[in-house]
Design a protein around this motif. Structure first.
Motif, PDB file in Angstrom:
ATOM      1  N   VAL A  37      31.740  42.966  27.106  1.00  0.00           N
ATOM      2  CA  VAL A  37      31.478  42.732  28.392  1.00  0.00           C
ATOM      3  C   VAL A  37      32.520  42.449  29.330  1.00  0.00           C
ATOM      4  N   VAL A  38      33.423  41.526  28.804  1.00  0.00           N
ATOM      5  CA  VAL A  38      34.504  41.180  29.878  1.00  0.00           C
ATOM      6  C   VAL A  38      35.283  42.681  30.015  1.00  0.00           C
ATOM      7  N   PHE A  39      35.569  43.418  28.985  1.00  0.00           N
ATOM      8  CA  PHE A  39      36.272  44.684  29.169  1.00  0.00           C
ATOM      9  C   PHE A  39      35.519  45.586  30.228  1.00  0.00           C
ATOM     10  N   PHE A  40      34.324  45.760  30.188  1.00  0.00           N
ATOM     11  CA  PHE A  40      33.587  46.627  31.333  1.00  0.00           C
ATOM     12  C   PHE A  40      33.821  46.052  32.502  1.00  0.00           C
ATOM     13  N   PHE A  41      33.336  44.768  32.925  1.00  0.00           N
ATOM     14  CA  PHE A  41      33.645  44.358  34.169  1.00  0.00           C
ATOM     15  C   PHE A  41      35.001  44.449  34.641  1.00  0.00           C
ATOM     16  N   LEU A  42      35.944  44.244  33.852  1.00  0.00           N
ATOM     17  CA  LEU A  42      37.623  44.352  34.395  1.00  0.00           C
ATOM     18  C   LEU A  42      37.706  46.040  34.565  1.00  0.00           C
ATOM     19  N   LEU A  43      37.214  46.737  33.820  1.00  0.00           N
ATOM     20  CA  LEU A  43      37.322  48.089  33.870  1.00  0.00           C
ATOM     21  C   LEU A  43      36.857  48.414  35.068  1.00  0.00           C
ATOM     22  N   SER A  44      35.445  48.281  35.273  1.00  0.00           N
ATOM     23  CA  SER A  44      34.923  48.703  36.630  1.00  0.00           C
ATOM     24  C   SER A  44      35.485  48.274  37.855  1.00  0.00           C
ATOM     25  N   GLY A  45      36.197  47.185  37.904  1.00  0.00           N
ATOM     26  CA  GLY A  45      36.877  46.752  39.098  1.00  0.00           C
ATOM     27  C   GLY A  45      37.981  47.468  39.332  1.00  0.00           C
ATOM     28  N   PHE A  46      38.794  47.810  38.062  1.00  0.00           N
ATOM     29  CA  PHE A  46      40.038  48.560  38.063  1.00  0.00           C
ATOM     30  C   PHE A  46      39.848  50.135  38.506  1.00  0.00           C
ATOM     31  N   PRO A 173      25.424  37.020  38.150  1.00  0.00           N
ATOM     32  CA  PRO A 173      26.420  37.810  38.690  1.00  0.00           C
ATOM     33  C   PRO A 173      27.672  37.386  39.655  1.00  0.00           C
ATOM     34  N   LEU A 174      27.559  36.356  40.029  1.00  0.00           N
ATOM     35  CA  LEU A 174      28.703  35.303  41.058  1.00  0.00           C
ATOM     36  C   LEU A 174      29.774  35.112  40.134  1.00  0.00           C
ATOM     37  N   VAL A 175      29.269  34.670  38.919  1.00  0.00           N
ATOM     38  CA  VAL A 175      30.467  34.177  37.973  1.00  0.00           C
ATOM     39  C   VAL A 175      31.103  35.625  37.373  1.00  0.00           C
ATOM     40  N   ARG A 176      30.396  36.496  37.013  1.00  0.00           N
ATOM     41  CA  ARG A 176      30.810  37.714  36.399  1.00  0.00           C
ATOM     42  C   ARG A 176      31.491  38.516  37.443  1.00  0.00           C
ATOM     43  N   PHE A 177      31.335  38.166  38.443  1.00  0.00           N
ATOM     44  CA  PHE A 177      32.472  38.832  39.666  1.00  0.00           C
ATOM     45  C   PHE A 177      33.586  38.452  39.599  1.00  0.00           C
ATOM     46  N   THR A 178      34.044  37.399  39.004  1.00  0.00           N
ATOM     47  CA  THR A 178      35.471  37.180  38.791  1.00  0.00           C
ATOM     48  C   THR A 178      36.342  38.224  37.590  1.00  0.00           C
ATOM     49  N   ASP A 179      35.494  38.488  36.845  1.00  0.00           N
ATOM     50  CA  ASP A 179      36.095  39.588  35.945  1.00  0.00           C
ATOM     51  C   ASP A 179      36.226  40.897  36.728  1.00  0.00           C
ATOM     52  N   PHE A 180      35.254  41.080  37.505  1.00  0.00           N
ATOM     53  CA  PHE A 180      35.473  42.246  38.205  1.00  0.00           C
ATOM     54  C   PHE A 180      36.521  42.340  39.234  1.00  0.00           C
ATOM     55  N   TYR A 181      36.719  41.256  39.921  1.00  0.00           N
ATOM     56  CA  TYR A 181      37.786  40.957  40.928  1.00  0.00           C
ATOM     57  C   TYR A 181      39.238  40.892  40.296  1.00  0.00           C
ATOM     58  N   ILE A 182      39.201  40.442  39.013  1.00  0.00           N
ATOM     59  CA  ILE A 182      40.362  40.598  38.406  1.00  0.00           C
ATOM     60  C   ILE A 182      40.665  41.906  37.945  1.00  0.00           C
ATOM     61  N   GLY A 183      39.973  42.902  37.870  1.00  0.00           N
ATOM     62  CA  GLY A 183      40.053  44.364  37.711  1.00  0.00           C
ATOM     63  C   GLY A 183      40.699  44.919  38.972  1.00  0.00           C
ATOM     64  N   ILE A 184      40.097  44.550  40.203  1.00  0.00           N
ATOM     65  CA  ILE A 184      40.745  44.861  41.472  1.00  0.00           C
ATOM     66  C   ILE A 184      42.148  44.568  41.568  1.00  0.00           C
ATOM     67  N   ILE A 185      42.518  43.560  41.048  1.00  0.00           N
ATOM     68  CA  ILE A 185      43.941  42.999  41.121  1.00  0.00           C
ATOM     69  C   ILE A 185      44.893  43.827  40.296  1.00  0.00           C
ATOM     70  N   LEU A 186      44.244  44.083  38.960  1.00  0.00           N
ATOM     71  CA  LEU A 186      44.875  44.923  38.220  1.00  0.00           C
ATOM     72  C   LEU A 186      45.098  46.287  38.514  1.00  0.00           C
ATOM     73  N   CYS A 187      44.215  46.870  39.358  1.00  0.00           N
ATOM     74  CA  CYS A 187      44.786  48.349  39.887  1.00  0.00           C
ATOM     75  C   CYS A 187      45.939  47.958  40.925  1.00  0.00           C
ATOM     76  N   ARG A 188      45.963  47.105  41.479  1.00  0.00           N
ATOM     77  CA  ARG A 188      47.156  46.687  42.760  1.00  0.00           C
ATOM     78  C   ARG A 188      48.507  46.599  41.812  1.00  0.00           C
ATOM     79  N   ILE A 189      48.251  46.001  40.427  1.00  0.00           N
ATOM     80  CA  ILE A 189      49.588  45.825  39.932  1.00  0.00           C
ATOM     81  C   ILE A 189      50.011  47.144  39.394  1.00  0.00           C
TER      82      ILE A 189
END
Length: 316
Positions: A37-46, A173-189
């Protein structure tokens, strides 16, 4: 999508699959579910950041078109699985069912609701919230916002009572948004073009680290199992495999893996219902045979859904 990350979707879906397979003396692989689950939220943001960055920065991003595309990609499959559940379970149309139709179930902190019907669809409920706020979150990636989001998560984590860990830290959803947001940051990196030393073997090292984390998972505090423990390994995991220069990436890019990866979403959406049916219908067969049957049937059904339902919808 980057080929290596596409193939990894299948790997992590199978980890979620194993978290729902408990038969006789074989217990469920709980760590695989939380990790997947963590992987897919991170990946979605990325992935969304990688896909829409130029449009957002260039002012050509169309919010309505974006949501419509996300909706068309996931919602028909959700309705198909929900309808199948309704037929198989012979249940009536009640409040949990209606909440599932509108993908609102993960907002209700009651397991009889957020895990109701096709229980894995809570993920879509939380994911669609991330889709709704994606362009706004993408524009707000700065040190201040990162500290705010992570700080808010830490506060929620510390204040969450243990009997509400699933309702708040795992599903909300508000808490799981954290994983998604980290995925956005990963894309920037990732787009800064960083260099990783010894990329050829680093992938193997990260796999070993992931196995270690999965091993110590049962001994961790329940609050840290939902995401923080997996951030430590999945953040570099995604960044390194996105480069695709290691020995494992070559295997992930092979045609069979890419074919299996294309079945990831229908497999995710159907596997728990199908496992439940098979465990009920074939209660006496050996564990290995049961596992093989569950995997084979789920893959076959997922292939049929992909070929005769999802692809036909795309053509329409």
């Amino acid at each position: 999508m980057i080929a290596t990350l596409q193939s990894l979707r299948f790997v992590f879906v199978m980890m979620i699959f194993m978290s729902h397979f408990a038969y006789r003396d074989m217990g469920a692989f709980d760590a695989g579910g939380d990790c997947g689950v963590v992987f897919f939220f991170l990946l979605s943001g990325f992935v969304l950041s990688l896909r829409y960055e130029n449009e957002i920065r260039g002012g050509t991003f169309q919010y309505g078109k974006f949501l419509k595309r996300r909706f068309r990609k996931l919602y028909p499959l959700h309705l198909l699985c929900l309808s199948f559940f309704l037929v198989v379970s012979k249940s009536g149309i009640d409040l949990p069912f209606l909440l599932n139709i509108f993908l609102l179930q993960s907002w209700i902190p009651d397991p009889d609701i957020y895990f109701s019907c096709n229980s894995v669809s809570w993920f879509l409920s939380s994911l669609f919230f991330c889709y709704l706020v994606f362009p706004f979150a993408f524009r707000r990636v700065s040190v201040r916002w990162v500290l705010f989001v992570i700080g808010a998560y830490i506060v929620v984590l510390l204040l969450t009572p243990y009997d509400k860990v699933n309702a708040i830290l795992y599903v909300n959803p508000l808490v799981r948004f954290t994983d998604f947001y980290i995925g956005i940051i990963l894309c920037r990196i990732y787009e800064r073009g960083y260099e990783v030393p010894a990329q050829k073997w680093l992938e193997l090292l990260l796999i070993v680290v992931l196995i270690v984390v999965l091993t110590i998972y049962p001994y961790m505090d329940a609050k840290f199992r939902n995401a923080p423990i997996f951030w430590l390994v999945l953040i570099p995991f995604i960044l390194v495999f996105a480069k695709g220069k290691g020995v494992v990436s070559k295997w992930l890019c092979q045609k069979p893996m890419m074919m299996l990866a294309s079945l990831s979403m229908p497999l995710f959406m159907t596997h728990q219902i199908l496992i439940g049916i098979l465990l009920h219908r074939l209660p006496q067969i050996p564990v290995v045979a049961m596992l093989f049957a569950c995997v084979l049937v789920t893959l076959a059904v997922s292939w049929c859904i992909d070929r005769y339902f999802l692809r036909q919808l795309e053509r329409l």
